[in-house]
Design a protein around this motif. Structure first.
Motif, PDB file in Angstrom:
ATOM      1  N   PRO A 126      55.170  66.767 -24.675  1.00 13.37           N
ATOM      2  CA  PRO A 126      53.713  66.928 -24.535  1.00 13.37           C
ATOM      3  C   PRO A 126      53.222  68.173 -25.261  1.00 13.37           C
ATOM      4  CG  PRO A 126      54.853  67.527 -22.503  1.00 13.37           C
ATOM      5  CD  PRO A 126      55.871  66.900 -23.389  1.00 13.37           C
ATOM      6  N   LEU A 127      52.034  68.090 -25.817  1.00 15.05           N
ATOM      7  CA  LEU A 127      51.445  69.220 -26.518  1.00 15.05           C
ATOM      8  C   LEU A 127      50.819  70.192 -25.524  1.00 15.05           C
ATOM      9  CD1 LEU A 127      49.616  67.258 -29.377  1.00 15.05           C
ATOM     10  CD2 LEU A 127      51.775  68.507 -29.551  1.00 15.05           C
ATOM     11  N   GLU A 128      50.748  71.447 -25.916  1.00 14.23           N
ATOM     12  CA  GLU A 128      50.062  72.440 -25.086  1.00 14.23           C
ATOM     13  C   GLU A 128      48.562  72.142 -25.093  1.00 14.23           C
ATOM     14  OE1 GLU A 128      49.353  77.297 -24.863  1.00 14.23           O
ATOM     15  OE2 GLU A 128      50.759  76.432 -26.319  1.00 14.23           O
ATOM     16  N   PHE A 129      47.951  72.176 -23.897  1.00 19.62           N
ATOM     17  CA  PHE A 129      46.533  71.817 -23.786  1.00 19.62           C
ATOM     18  C   PHE A 129      45.672  72.846 -24.516  1.00 19.62           C
ATOM     19  CE2 PHE A 129      42.377  71.358 -21.788  1.00 19.62           C
ATOM     20  CZ  PHE A 129      42.240  69.973 -21.781  1.00 19.62           C
ATOM     21  N   LYS A 130      44.769  72.331 -25.354  1.00 23.10           N
ATOM     22  CA  LYS A 130      43.918  73.185 -26.162  1.00 23.10           C
ATOM     23  C   LYS A 130      42.516  73.267 -25.576  1.00 23.10           C
ATOM     24  CE  LYS A 130      42.150  73.686 -30.917  1.00 23.10           C
ATOM     25  NZ  LYS A 130      42.136  73.077 -32.275  1.00 23.10           N
ATOM     26  N   VAL A 131      42.051  74.482 -25.316  1.00 26.42           N
ATOM     27  CA  VAL A 131      40.699  74.714 -24.807  1.00 26.42           C
ATOM     28  C   VAL A 131      39.787  74.999 -25.987  1.00 26.42           C
ATOM     29  CG1 VAL A 131      39.254  76.149 -23.327  1.00 26.42           C
ATOM     30  CG2 VAL A 131      41.579  75.563 -22.611  1.00 26.42           C
ATOM     31  N   LEU A 132      38.804  74.144 -26.194  1.00 24.51           N
ATOM     32  CA  LEU A 132      37.881  74.300 -27.323  1.00 24.51           C
ATOM     33  C   LEU A 132      36.850  75.393 -27.073  1.00 24.51           C
ATOM     34  CD1 LEU A 132      37.232  70.540 -28.218  1.00 24.51           C
ATOM     35  CD2 LEU A 132      38.969  72.091 -29.137  1.00 24.51           C
ATOM     36  N   ASP A 133      36.497  75.591 -25.804  1.00 22.63           N
ATOM     37  CA  ASP A 133      35.529  76.628 -25.437  1.00 22.63           C
ATOM     38  C   ASP A 133      35.761  76.999 -23.979  1.00 22.63           C
ATOM     39  OD1 ASP A 133      33.438  78.382 -25.142  1.00 22.63           O
ATOM     40  OD2 ASP A 133      31.902  77.020 -25.917  1.00 22.63           O
ATOM     41  N   THR A 134      35.962  78.287 -23.735  1.00 24.30           N
ATOM     42  CA  THR A 134      36.217  78.745 -22.363  1.00 24.30           C
ATOM     43  C   THR A 134      34.936  79.019 -21.583  1.00 24.30           C
ATOM     44  OG1 THR A 134      36.344  81.043 -23.140  1.00 24.30           O
ATOM     45  CG2 THR A 134      38.420  79.805 -22.992  1.00 24.30           C
ATOM     46  N   ALA A 135      33.806  79.167 -22.288  1.00 17.64           N
ATOM     47  CA  ALA A 135      32.574  79.556 -21.585  1.00 17.64           C
ATOM     48  C   ALA A 135      31.339  78.846 -22.126  1.00 17.64           C
ATOM     49  CB  ALA A 135      32.394  81.069 -21.663  1.00 17.64           C
ATOM     50  N   PRO A 136      31.321  77.507 -22.136  1.00 23.35           N
ATOM     51  CA  PRO A 136      30.085  76.828 -22.532  1.00 23.35           C
ATOM     52  C   PRO A 136      29.028  77.009 -21.444  1.00 23.35           C
ATOM     53  CG  PRO A 136      31.643  75.250 -21.660  1.00 23.35           C
ATOM     54  CD  PRO A 136      32.370  76.567 -21.708  1.00 23.35           C
ATOM     55  N   SER A 137      27.779  76.787 -21.812  1.00 26.73           N
ATOM     56  CA  SER A 137      26.704  76.930 -20.826  1.00 26.73           C
ATOM     57  C   SER A 137      25.590  75.947 -21.149  1.00 26.73           C
ATOM     58  CB  SER A 137      26.145  78.357 -20.828  1.00 26.73           C
ATOM     59  OG  SER A 137      25.633  78.688 -22.123  1.00 26.73           O
ATOM     60  N   ILE A 138      24.777  75.664 -20.136  1.00 27.63           N
ATOM     61  CA  ILE A 138      23.608  74.808 -20.324  1.00 27.63           C
ATOM     62  C   ILE A 138      22.376  75.697 -20.308  1.00 27.63           C
ATOM     63  CG2 ILE A 138      22.208  72.953 -19.339  1.00 27.63           C
ATOM     64  CD1 ILE A 138      24.775  71.714 -18.278  1.00 27.63           C
ATOM     65  N   VAL A 139      21.628  75.656 -21.393  1.00 30.32           N
ATOM     66  CA  VAL A 139      20.470  76.544 -21.543  1.00 30.32           C
ATOM     67  C   VAL A 139      19.214  75.686 -21.699  1.00 30.32           C
ATOM     68  CG1 VAL A 139      19.481  78.461 -22.831  1.00 30.32           C
ATOM     69  CG2 VAL A 139      21.971  78.188 -22.732  1.00 30.32           C
ATOM     70  N   ARG A 140      18.315  75.808 -20.730  1.00 29.88           N
ATOM     71  CA  ARG A 140      17.073  75.039 -20.761  1.00 29.88           C
ATOM     72  C   ARG A 140      15.881  75.987 -20.644  1.00 29.88           C
ATOM     73  NH1 ARG A 140      18.126  69.837 -20.436  1.00 29.88           N
ATOM     74  NH2 ARG A 140      15.989  69.351 -19.878  1.00 29.88           N
ATOM     75  N   ASP A 141      14.689  75.489 -21.003  1.00 30.89           N
ATOM     76  CA  ASP A 141      13.512  76.361 -20.999  1.00 30.89           C
ATOM     77  C   ASP A 141      12.650  76.196 -19.752  1.00 30.89           C
ATOM     78  OD1 ASP A 141      12.475  73.878 -21.403  1.00 30.89           O
ATOM     79  OD2 ASP A 141      11.275  74.396 -23.180  1.00 30.89           O
ATOM     80  N   ASN A 142      13.172  75.470 -18.746  1.00 34.16           N
ATOM     81  CA  ASN A 142      12.442  75.332 -17.483  1.00 34.16           C
ATOM     82  C   ASN A 142      13.443  75.260 -16.344  1.00 34.16           C
ATOM     83  OD1 ASN A 142      13.286  72.527 -17.083  1.00 34.16           O
ATOM     84  ND2 ASN A 142      11.856  72.033 -18.752  1.00 34.16           N
ATOM     85  N   HIS A 143      12.944  75.193 -15.136  1.00 32.82           N
ATOM     86  CA  HIS A 143      13.806  75.191 -13.953  1.00 32.82           C
ATOM     87  C   HIS A 143      13.889  73.818 -13.305  1.00 32.82           C
ATOM     88  CE1 HIS A 143      14.154  79.531 -14.144  1.00 32.82           C
ATOM     89  NE2 HIS A 143      12.824  79.629 -14.245  1.00 32.82           N
ATOM     90  N   LYS A 144      13.464  72.796 -14.039  1.00 32.78           N
ATOM     91  CA  LYS A 144      13.554  71.440 -13.497  1.00 32.78           C
ATOM     92  C   LYS A 144      15.001  70.944 -13.540  1.00 32.78           C
ATOM     93  CE  LYS A 144       8.922  70.066 -15.044  1.00 32.78           C
ATOM     94  NZ  LYS A 144       8.155  69.141 -15.926  1.00 32.78           N
ATOM     95  N   LYS A 145      15.313  70.102 -12.572  1.00 31.76           N
ATOM     96  CA  LYS A 145      16.620  69.460 -12.623  1.00 31.76           C
ATOM     97  C   LYS A 145      16.624  68.434 -13.761  1.00 31.76           C
ATOM     98  CE  LYS A 145      18.212  69.956  -7.858  1.00 31.76           C
ATOM     99  NZ  LYS A 145      18.684  69.261  -6.632  1.00 31.76           N
ATOM    100  N   GLN A 146      17.817  68.213 -14.290  1.00 28.08           N
ATOM    101  CA  GLN A 146      17.952  67.305 -15.418  1.00 28.08           C
ATOM    102  C   GLN A 146      19.111  66.345 -15.149  1.00 28.08           C
ATOM    103  OE1 GLN A 146      20.643  67.498 -17.845  1.00 28.08           O
ATOM    104  NE2 GLN A 146      19.837  66.141 -19.421  1.00 28.08           N
ATOM    105  N   VAL A 147      18.852  65.045 -15.377  1.00 32.61           N
ATOM    106  CA  VAL A 147      19.879  64.013 -15.170  1.00 32.61           C
ATOM    107  C   VAL A 147      19.996  63.167 -16.439  1.00 32.61           C
ATOM    108  CG1 VAL A 147      20.605  61.993 -13.848  1.00 32.61           C
ATOM    109  CG2 VAL A 147      19.444  63.887 -12.690  1.00 32.61           C
ATOM    110  N   THR A 148      21.200  63.032 -16.928  1.00 30.33           N
ATOM    111  CA  THR A 148      21.471  62.126 -18.045  1.00 30.33           C
ATOM    112  C   THR A 148      22.463  61.074 -17.585  1.00 30.33           C
ATOM    113  OG1 THR A 148      21.066  63.776 -19.774  1.00 30.33           O
ATOM    114  CG2 THR A 148      22.478  61.903 -20.354  1.00 30.33           C
ATOM    115  N   VAL A 149      22.136  59.811 -17.837  1.00 32.02           N
ATOM    116  CA  VAL A 149      23.062  58.714 -17.559  1.00 32.02           C
ATOM    117  C   VAL A 149      23.591  58.215 -18.900  1.00 32.02           C
ATOM    118  CG1 VAL A 149      23.337  56.371 -16.670  1.00 32.02           C
ATOM    119  CG2 VAL A 149      21.958  58.034 -15.409  1.00 32.02           C
TER     120      VAL A 149
END
Length: 565
Positions: free
Chosen positions: A218-241
């Motif tokens: 097995p290959l060593e697991f590769k982390v593409l990004d250790t600290a991604p974040s969600i940045v939005r311009d309002n405080h509304k909840k957001q749902v994507t299906v």
């Protein structure tokens, strides 16, 4: 009955040497069970402006000689019958798949077959398949089992086998000497021909699959990004299906210009259809892990893809609540391993289920439940459909959704009329459209009632052949696959509240070619994820995204270098 008894008695009395049994069986394998290969090759050769009749005549002799060499090396003395019977049984099954559906058993099909669940495998069993297997598989195997083998002393037996192998080798050498340029030209221009050779291409592909999956460390697991974040311009909840479709082809969507009304529900809801989407593979086992990975189609390897973060992992790590709801027998092909997963129960107590499968409407109840209990500011819900999975298309939609008739109410679809088959498949697309419209209605209600931003993205994993050019189902090698298996639908819907994307712009850009390779960045863009794994140049939505949204979520190359340092 007396006639059957007579023949049974005849074969039991029949005495053959191992070489005789080997030769007769190889004739059956090469000249009967390899008919799809021979017919396809003959068609290609005779279509040439100038071809040699002797070259054409050499083809079955060449294949027979190779078969004798391969079988003769391993089938010796007491191993002769077991190996020949195993080869005939295996070849007859492959013969049925190729004759009935146009399937070839390369590496991808081996992977797809081994990852198939019991319910799906049983859907291919029907009276036609059973009779075919008895006639071409069991009956010849019984004859091989019944005949009496006469053995010579070991050294004489060995010399006799060496003479047979030598004669076969000389035949192959002579054919190559006289017709090498002919074989090279046909093979070079028709590289898919080798995939039709039964059963040896499947044996080689199976060896490679076992080696890659069970013997490589097995290959060593590769982390593409250790600290991604969600940045939005309002405080509304957001749902994507995100709705992952199954076996839907773009040509059958009326949103893309198809003549029959297969999208009569979603066309009234303002969805945007990206009409030129191409898949990463021609089977679920390849397409699903490929489209969710950072790897592109040309560089995709499952071993590498499973050993690194996928887009679902990054969105989850960024702080979103991620739930994968499956109506596809729980098979997310490793994509949902590190997030919450809910499998639809196929118990018959649910009127939408038959004990093996459920209609896709069964996804609505858990979706509704999740939408009523949103615990995070950002939520991604993946609905994995059973969609248009064949060959039992008629089991993918309830009777009340049977829009196009007459349809094909059987699994041996090659024995239905073309009209019945197309109608049955179109019913699955129309039913998928109905379910998508219900999902949009649920999101619309949540948006209106709770002031939540909602969106939906639908993409199918691969397409389907419905008898065009004699091909059925899917899974052909991508390089030779017809457009019906690679041209897939992609739909996008969002509520009027959002202001990240210009919908008129998206409608215009929806006519541009895109592929599954773009999906990774599209989903990150819709979810407003800021991550160094995002490739702005690979996001077809970027040209329609507001400057503010781009600034919030895009990491410049300079910033990326600082983070890496």
């Amino acid at each position: 009955m007396n006639l059957i008894t007579h023949y049974i008695s005849y074969f039991k009395r029949l005495k053959l040497t191992t070489n005789q049994l080997l030769f007769f069986t190889c004739c059956y394998i090469a000249l009967i069970l390899n008919l799809p290969f021979l017919v396809k090759t003959v068609d290609i050769i005779t279509a040439l402006d100038n071809y040699s009749f002797l070259f054409l005549l050499s083809l079955p002799i060449f294949l027979l000689s190779l078969t004798v060499i391969i079988q003769g090396v391993f089938s010796f003395r007491w191993l002769t019958k077991p190996l020949l019977i195993a080869t005939v049984i295996c070849s007859s099954l492959l013969f049925y798949g190729t004759i009935s559906y146009g399937i070839v058993f390369d590496y991808g099909m081996v992977q797809n077959t081994l990852e198939t669940d019991t319910a799906e495998a049983l859907s291919y069993i029907n009276l036609h398949a059973i009779l075919f297997f008895i006639f071409f598989g069991l009956l010849p195997s019984f004859i091989i089992y019944s005949v009496q083998l006469t053995y010579q002393p070991f050294l004489k037996e060995l010399l006799s086998r060496l003479r047979l192998l030598s004669l076969s080798l000389v035949t192959v050498f002579l054919i190559c000497a006289f017709f090498y340029s002919n074989y090279a030209a046909v093979g070079r221009n028709n590289k898919d021909l080798i995939t039709y050779i039964t059963p040896y291409k499947m044996v080689v592909a199976s060896f490679k699959f076992v080696r890659n999956h069970y013997f490589y460390p097995p290959l060593e697991f590769k982390v593409l990004d250790t600290a991604p974040s969600i940045v939005r311009d309002n405080h509304k909840k957001q749902v994507t299906v995100m709705v992952l479709g199954e076996t839907a082809r773009a040509q059958s969507f009326s949103l893309n210009g198809y003549s029959k009304p297969t999208n009569q529900y979603t066309e009234k809801q303002g969805v945007i259809s990206f009409s030129k989407m191409s898949s990463c593979g021609t089977a679920t086992a390849v397409s699903v892990p490929c489209m969710f990975s950072r790897l592109n189609k040309d560089g995709y390897e499952k071993r590498i893809a499973t050993a690194q973060q996928n887009v679902i992992d990054i969105i989850h790590l960024a702080g979103a609540d991620v739930l994968w709801i499956s109506n596809n027998n729980g098979s997310c092909k490793g994509v949902c391993t590190r997030v919450k997963m809910q499998q639809i129960d196929t118990d018959k107590s649910n009127p939408l289920c038959d004990g093996e499968y459920c209609y896709d409407e069964a996804l609505l109840a858990p979706l509704r439940s999740k939408l009523g209990k949103l615990t995070h500011q950002n939520t991604l819900i993946v609905l994995h459909m059973i969609g248009s999975h064949g060959p039992t298309y008629f089991k993918r939609y309830p009777k009340k959704r049977r829009v196009f008739i007459p349809d094909c109410q059987r699994s041996d679809i090659q024995n239905c009329t073309q009209e019945q088959l197309i109608n049955s498949y179109d019913n699955t697309i129309a039913y998928t459209d109905f379910v998508l419209s219900q999902v949009i209605n649920e999101l619309d209600q949540v948006a209106d009632k709770n002031d939540i931003e909602t969106s939906l993205l639908y993409i199918s994993d691969h397409g389907e052949s419905l008898g065009e050019k004699g091909l059925y189902l899917h899974g052909l090698p991508y390089a030779f696959a017809p457009e019906e298996q690679t041209h897939v639908p992609m739909l996008y819907w969002t509520d009027p509240i959002q202001n990240d994307f210009n919908l008129n712009c998206l409608n215009t850009s929806a006519k541009s070619p895109i592929t599954h390779d773009n999906f990774f960045d599209v989903l990150l863009s819709i979810m407003s994820v800021r991550t160094k794994a995002y490739d702005i140049d690979n996001d077809p939505f970027i040209k329609c995204k507001s400057q503010g949204a781009i600034a919030r979520t895009t990491i410049t190359k300079d910033i990326t270098m600082e983070i890496q340092d």
